[in-house]
Design a protein around this motif. Structure first.
Motif, PDB file in Angstrom:
ATOM      1  N   ASN A 204       0.807  -1.221   0.000  1.00 27.78           N
ATOM      2  CA  ASN A 204       0.000   0.000   0.000  1.00 27.78           C
ATOM      3  C   ASN A 204       0.837   1.267   0.000  1.00 27.78           C
ATOM      4  O   ASN A 204       0.338   2.340  -0.337  1.00 27.78           O
ATOM      5  CB  ASN A 204      -0.959   0.010   1.184  1.00 27.78           C
ATOM      6  CG  ASN A 204      -2.118  -0.934   0.978  1.00 27.78           C
ATOM      7  OD1 ASN A 204      -2.526  -1.183  -0.139  1.00 27.78           O
ATOM      8  ND2 ASN A 204      -2.636  -1.471   2.059  1.00 27.78           N
TER       9      ASN A 204
ATOM     10  N   GLU B 160      -0.179   3.934  -6.982  1.00 25.75           N
ATOM     11  CA  GLU B 160      -1.210   3.074  -7.578  1.00 25.75           C
ATOM     12  C   GLU B 160      -0.673   2.347  -8.813  1.00 25.75           C
ATOM     13  O   GLU B 160      -0.907   1.156  -8.996  1.00 25.75           O
ATOM     14  CB  GLU B 160      -2.438   3.903  -7.955  1.00 25.75           C
ATOM     15  CG  GLU B 160      -3.572   3.082  -8.498  1.00 25.75           C
ATOM     16  CD  GLU B 160      -4.807   3.914  -8.791  1.00 25.75           C
ATOM     17  OE1 GLU B 160      -5.500   3.564  -9.755  1.00 25.75           O
ATOM     18  OE2 GLU B 160      -5.065   4.882  -8.068  1.00 25.75           O
TER      19      GLU B 160
ATOM     20  N   ARG C 187       1.918  -0.354  -7.741  1.00 22.19           N
ATOM     21  CA  ARG C 187       1.208  -1.467  -7.113  1.00 22.19           C
ATOM     22  C   ARG C 187       0.523  -2.317  -8.184  1.00 22.19           C
ATOM     23  O   ARG C 187       0.589  -3.542  -8.163  1.00 22.19           O
ATOM     24  CB  ARG C 187       0.195  -0.933  -6.098  1.00 22.19           C
ATOM     25  CG  ARG C 187      -0.533  -2.002  -5.324  1.00 22.19           C
ATOM     26  CD  ARG C 187      -1.409  -1.453  -4.196  1.00 22.19           C
ATOM     27  NE  ARG C 187      -2.177  -0.278  -4.530  1.00 22.19           N
ATOM     28  CZ  ARG C 187      -1.958   0.941  -4.049  1.00 22.19           C
ATOM     29  NH1 ARG C 187      -0.982   1.147  -3.199  1.00 22.19           N
ATOM     30  NH2 ARG C 187      -2.711   1.966  -4.410  1.00 22.19           N
TER      31      ARG C 187
END
Length: 179
Positions: A111, A115, A118
């Motif tokens: 996390n 984004e 990931r």
């Protein structure tokens, strides 16, 4: 083989993979809709679809649909927030085994990534795509994806305690402190 037969075969080969992909990103309620919409778009654009390896294209389409859904729900939640309603979160339901320290550490490390980084890691590790396919999904070149992946892996190893921090990051710099 006709387009309809070819599409049916592609659908049968990749439906479960796309559904799992969507499930992990938006949860069990919205995943079937995302998957259905992905294949609807695939049928509409079937003539232009890459026939040899359609899965990266399908993942990219599902990713765009999930991002649109999340943005829509975030806008709705922002409007509902002043009315006292709580936000609706997408994703898997609460995991009762979250007290496992190793899992928490891994999730926290994951996390902490952007984004896009990931997504790159998840496409390769969970979805089983190669670097070229993952790069297509996130919309960058293979060399760019390779560099991002290298940096992400190094960061994850450091966050998970598998790689010691360099001396430069552990000790404060003495530059500018000369008397």
């Amino acid at each position: 083989m006709s387009d309809e037969e070819s599409f049916t075969r592609m659908f049968q080969d990749h439906y479960e993979s796309v559904l799992r992909y969507a499930w992990r990103r938006v949860g069990p309620v919205d995943a079937p809709d995302i998957t259905a919409e992905t294949f609807k778009i695939a049928w509409e654009k079937y003539k232009r679809l890459p026939r040899e390896q359609p899965l990266p294209w399908l993942y990219a389409t599902a990713r765009n649909l999930t991002l649109n859904l999340i943005r829509r729900d975030n806008r709705r939640d922002a409007l509902a927030s002043p009315l006292g309603e709580g936000p609706k979160y997408h994703g898997a339901e609460a995991d009762h085994a979250s007290t496992v320290v190793a899992r928490q550490t891994a999730l926290a490390a994951l996390n902490s990534l952007s984004e896009d980084d990931r997504e790159l890691v998840l496409l390769m590790s969970w979805e089983g795509l190669d670097l070229r396919g993952a790069a297509k999904v996130v919309g960058c070149s293979r060399p760019t994806a390779a560099m991002r992946l290298h940096r992400v892996r190094k960061r994850l190893r450091r966050l998970l305690g598998e790689e010691p921090q360099s001396v430069a990051t552990r000790q404060p710099s003495c530059q500018g402190n000369a008397v």
